[in-house]
Design a protein around this motif. Structure first.
Motif, PDB file in Angstrom:
ATOM      1  N   VAL A  66      -8.941 -14.602  12.499  1.00  0.00           N
ATOM      2  CA  VAL A  66      -9.580 -15.429  13.518  1.00  0.00           C
ATOM      3  C   VAL A  66      -9.150 -15.059  14.930  1.00  0.00           C
ATOM      4  CG1 VAL A  66     -10.046 -17.363  11.970  1.00  0.00           C
ATOM      5  CG2 VAL A  66      -7.891 -17.312  13.260  1.00  0.00           C
ATOM      6  N   GLU A  67      -7.975 -14.438  15.092  1.00  0.00           N
ATOM      7  CA  GLU A  67      -7.519 -14.050  16.427  1.00  0.00           C
ATOM      8  C   GLU A  67      -8.037 -12.668  16.845  1.00  0.00           C
ATOM      9  OE1 GLU A  67      -4.166 -16.184  14.225  1.00  0.00           O
ATOM     10  OE2 GLU A  67      -5.340 -14.406  13.849  1.00  0.00           O
ATOM     11  N   TRP A  68      -8.635 -11.931  15.935  1.00  0.00           N
ATOM     12  CA  TRP A  68      -9.099 -10.575  16.221  1.00  0.00           C
ATOM     13  C   TRP A  68     -10.409 -10.645  17.004  1.00  0.00           C
ATOM     14  CZ3 TRP A  68      -4.708 -10.416  14.338  1.00  0.00           C
ATOM     15  CH2 TRP A  68      -4.121  -9.369  13.673  1.00  0.00           C
ATOM     16  N   PRO A  69     -10.633  -9.716  17.934  1.00  0.00           N
ATOM     17  CA  PRO A  69     -11.874  -9.758  18.704  1.00  0.00           C
ATOM     18  C   PRO A  69     -13.107  -9.388  17.874  1.00  0.00           C
ATOM     19  CG  PRO A  69     -10.558  -7.838  19.309  1.00  0.00           C
ATOM     20  CD  PRO A  69      -9.723  -8.677  18.391  1.00  0.00           C
ATOM     21  N   GLU A  70     -12.927  -8.626  16.804  1.00  0.00           N
ATOM     22  CA  GLU A  70     -14.016  -8.206  15.917  1.00  0.00           C
ATOM     23  C   GLU A  70     -13.391  -7.546  14.693  1.00  0.00           C
ATOM     24  OE1 GLU A  70     -16.169  -4.584  17.616  1.00  0.00           O
ATOM     25  OE2 GLU A  70     -15.140  -5.377  19.385  1.00  0.00           O
ATOM     26  N   PRO A  71     -14.192  -7.180  13.696  1.00  0.00           N
ATOM     27  CA  PRO A  71     -13.614  -6.558  12.501  1.00  0.00           C
ATOM     28  C   PRO A  71     -12.856  -5.270  12.834  1.00  0.00           C
ATOM     29  CG  PRO A  71     -15.853  -7.262  12.060  1.00  0.00           C
ATOM     30  CD  PRO A  71     -15.630  -7.418  13.535  1.00  0.00           C
ATOM     31  N   GLU A  72     -11.689  -5.136  12.204  1.00  0.00           N
ATOM     32  CA  GLU A  72     -10.799  -4.004  12.469  1.00  0.00           C
ATOM     33  C   GLU A  72     -10.630  -3.138  11.237  1.00  0.00           C
ATOM     34  OE1 GLU A  72      -6.155  -2.910  13.381  1.00  0.00           O
ATOM     35  OE2 GLU A  72      -6.659  -4.858  12.523  1.00  0.00           O
ATOM     36  N   LEU A  73     -10.738  -1.834  11.420  1.00  0.00           N
ATOM     37  CA  LEU A  73     -10.374  -0.876  10.391  1.00  0.00           C
ATOM     38  C   LEU A  73      -8.867  -0.707  10.453  1.00  0.00           C
ATOM     39  CD1 LEU A  73     -11.257   1.206   8.227  1.00  0.00           C
ATOM     40  CD2 LEU A  73     -11.452   2.874  10.092  1.00  0.00           C
ATOM     41  N   GLY A  74      -8.180  -1.239   9.455  1.00  0.00           N
ATOM     42  CA  GLY A  74      -6.724  -1.189   9.422  1.00  0.00           C
ATOM     43  C   GLY A  74      -6.244  -0.269   8.314  1.00  0.00           C
ATOM     44  N   TYR A  75      -5.026   0.234   8.473  1.00  0.00           N
ATOM     45  CA  TYR A  75      -4.494   1.179   7.501  1.00  0.00           C
ATOM     46  C   TYR A  75      -2.980   1.266   7.615  1.00  0.00           C
ATOM     47  CZ  TYR A  75      -5.595   3.696  11.816  1.00  0.00           C
ATOM     48  OH  TYR A  75      -5.752   4.052  13.124  1.00  0.00           O
ATOM     49  N   ALA A  76      -2.354   1.575   6.507  1.00  0.00           N
ATOM     50  CA  ALA A  76      -0.916   1.853   6.475  1.00  0.00           C
ATOM     51  C   ALA A  76      -0.639   2.666   5.208  1.00  0.00           C
ATOM     52  CB  ALA A  76      -0.096   0.573   6.458  1.00  0.00           C
ATOM     53  N   ILE A  77       0.165   3.688   5.373  1.00  0.00           N
ATOM     54  CA  ILE A  77       0.628   4.495   4.241  1.00  0.00           C
ATOM     55  C   ILE A  77       2.135   4.346   4.183  1.00  0.00           C
ATOM     56  CG2 ILE A  77       0.968   6.880   3.416  1.00  0.00           C
ATOM     57  CD1 ILE A  77      -1.815   5.963   2.859  1.00  0.00           C
ATOM     58  N   PHE A  78       2.666   4.150   2.988  1.00  0.00           N
ATOM     59  CA  PHE A  78       4.100   3.973   2.833  1.00  0.00           C
ATOM     60  C   PHE A  78       4.822   5.279   3.157  1.00  0.00           C
ATOM     61  CE2 PHE A  78       3.132   0.533  -0.570  1.00  0.00           C
ATOM     62  CZ  PHE A  78       2.565  -0.258   0.394  1.00  0.00           C
ATOM     63  N   GLY A  79       6.026   5.162   3.718  1.00  0.00           N
ATOM     64  CA  GLY A  79       6.776   6.271   4.294  1.00  0.00           C
ATOM     65  C   GLY A  79       6.842   7.550   3.476  1.00  0.00           C
ATOM     66  N   ALA A  80       7.116   7.459   2.191  1.00  0.00           N
ATOM     67  CA  ALA A  80       7.279   8.662   1.369  1.00  0.00           C
ATOM     68  C   ALA A  80       5.990   9.464   1.255  1.00  0.00           C
ATOM     69  CB  ALA A  80       7.780   8.282  -0.022  1.00  0.00           C
ATOM     70  N   GLN A  81       4.860   8.852   1.555  1.00  0.00           N
ATOM     71  CA  GLN A  81       3.562   9.522   1.405  1.00  0.00           C
ATOM     72  C   GLN A  81       2.985  10.023   2.723  1.00  0.00           C
ATOM     73  OE1 GLN A  81       2.531  10.296  -1.575  1.00  0.00           O
ATOM     74  NE2 GLN A  81       4.229   9.166  -2.470  1.00  0.00           N
ATOM     75  N   GLU A  82       3.697   9.800   3.827  1.00  0.00           N
ATOM     76  CA  GLU A  82       3.205  10.244   5.126  1.00  0.00           C
ATOM     77  C   GLU A  82       3.183  11.766   5.214  1.00  0.00           C
ATOM     78  OE1 GLU A  82       5.740   8.324   7.999  1.00  0.00           O
ATOM     79  OE2 GLU A  82       4.222   6.779   8.319  1.00  0.00           O
ATOM     80  N   GLY A  83       2.284  12.265   6.059  1.00  0.00           N
ATOM     81  CA  GLY A  83       2.237  13.686   6.329  1.00  0.00           C
ATOM     82  C   GLY A  83       1.503  14.517   5.296  1.00  0.00           C
ATOM     83  N   LYS A  84       0.761  13.864   4.401  1.00  0.00           N
ATOM     84  CA  LYS A  84       0.043  14.572   3.341  1.00  0.00           C
ATOM     85  C   LYS A  84      -1.475  14.450   3.476  1.00  0.00           C
ATOM     86  CE  LYS A  84       3.846  13.623   0.171  1.00  0.00           C
ATOM     87  NZ  LYS A  84       4.243  12.971  -1.086  1.00  0.00           N
ATOM     88  N   GLY A  85      -1.930  13.806   4.544  1.00  0.00           N
ATOM     89  CA  GLY A  85      -3.363  13.611   4.742  1.00  0.00           C
ATOM     90  C   GLY A  85      -3.941  12.460   3.936  1.00  0.00           C
ATOM     91  N   LEU A  86      -3.094  11.692   3.278  1.00  0.00           N
ATOM     92  CA  LEU A  86      -3.576  10.601   2.434  1.00  0.00           C
ATOM     93  C   LEU A  86      -4.125   9.439   3.255  1.00  0.00           C
ATOM     94  CD1 LEU A  86      -0.725  10.687  -0.220  1.00  0.00           C
ATOM     95  CD2 LEU A  86      -3.072  11.526  -0.500  1.00  0.00           C
ATOM     96  N   ALA A  87      -3.500   9.150   4.384  1.00  0.00           N
ATOM     97  CA  ALA A  87      -4.001   8.069   5.241  1.00  0.00           C
ATOM     98  C   ALA A  87      -5.407   8.398   5.728  1.00  0.00           C
ATOM     99  CB  ALA A  87      -3.067   7.841   6.422  1.00  0.00           C
ATOM    100  N   HIS A  88      -5.626   9.635   6.133  1.00  0.00           N
ATOM    101  CA  HIS A  88      -6.952  10.050   6.592  1.00  0.00           C
ATOM    102  C   HIS A  88      -7.958   9.947   5.458  1.00  0.00           C
ATOM    103  CE1 HIS A  88     -10.151  12.990   7.538  1.00  0.00           C
ATOM    104  NE2 HIS A  88     -10.059  12.416   8.730  1.00  0.00           N
ATOM    105  N   GLU A  89      -7.612  10.453   4.302  1.00  0.00           N
ATOM    106  CA  GLU A  89      -8.513  10.422   3.142  1.00  0.00           C
ATOM    107  C   GLU A  89      -8.894   8.990   2.775  1.00  0.00           C
ATOM    108  OE1 GLU A  89      -8.221  11.822  -1.535  1.00  0.00           O
ATOM    109  OE2 GLU A  89      -7.142  12.985  -0.023  1.00  0.00           O
ATOM    110  N   ALA A  90      -7.901   8.114   2.730  1.00  0.00           N
ATOM    111  CA  ALA A  90      -8.142   6.726   2.341  1.00  0.00           C
ATOM    112  C   ALA A  90      -8.937   5.975   3.401  1.00  0.00           C
ATOM    113  CB  ALA A  90      -6.812   6.022   2.090  1.00  0.00           C
ATOM    114  N   THR A  91      -8.574   6.155   4.665  1.00  0.00           N
ATOM    115  CA  THR A  91      -9.226   5.401   5.730  1.00  0.00           C
ATOM    116  C   THR A  91     -10.661   5.856   5.933  1.00  0.00           C
ATOM    117  OG1 THR A  91      -7.055   5.088   6.736  1.00  0.00           O
ATOM    118  CG2 THR A  91      -8.971   4.634   8.111  1.00  0.00           C
TER     119      THR A  91
END
Length: 173
Positions: free
Chosen positions: A86-111
């Motif tokens: 309710v506090e957001w100005p509009e719908p947000e594309l949000g994302y988070a990848i857990f630390g051990a999986q960073e740097g593998k392109g997984l966040a980009h693929e998932a998002t």
């Protein structure tokens, strides 16, 4: 009330509904200092409530964030999808990848998959991402996804940057 949460598959990932089995993986992430960009660090009880909010968002809004799992192991490694608190100005594309999986392109693929699915299934074609000015990784991912800086804003008392993603036609996603 039940909501049919579509399962989204990519080459390496499965994006699926939140599950109680995700709690321990989420607790690990929310114990890390880097979780500060998404409301952490927080204790187990607050992580439980975050899991409930994630599931409840699907029930109330009809869309939400998918929990990201590795196709080969089923391990939960993050989340990606659309939030509209309710506090957001509009719908947000949000994302988070857990630390051990960073740097593998997984966040980009998932998002990228979550953004396309949000357009195809829910008609959410013009999304923003709210990014903490200190979150260099999130900003880099937004740029990789084709987003551009739109404006500075205060959301829930915190400064953030609004990044606008390119519009995606629902029938083309």
């Amino acid at each position: 009330m039940t909501v049919d949460i579509p399962v989204i598959e990519t080459d390496r990932l499965i994006l699926r509904a939140p599950r109680i089995e995700d709690l321990d993986a989420m607790c690990g992430f929310y114990a890390e200092p880097r979780s500060r960009f998404v409301g952490g660090p927080i204790e187990r009880g607050d992580v439980w409530r975050a899991l409930l909010r994630s599931a409840g968002h699907w029930q109330i809004r009809g869309y939400g964030v998918w929990h990201i799992t590795l196709r080969d192991s089923g391990a939960m490694i993050g989340h990606a999808g659309v939030l509209h608190h309710v506090e957001w100005p509009e719908p947000e594309l949000g994302y988070a990848i857990f630390g051990a999986q960073e740097g593998k392109g997984l966040a980009h693929e998932a998002t990228e998959a979550a953004r396309a699915a949000a357009a195809r299934h829910f008609g959410l074609t013009r999304l923003i991402s709210l990014i903490d000015p200190a979150n260099d990784r999130s900003r880099a991912l937004a740029l990789r996804l084709g987003a551009h800086f739109e404006r500075d804003e205060i959301v829930k008392g915190h400064p953030c940057q609004v990044w606008r993603h390119p519009e995606i036609r629902g029938d083309a996603a």
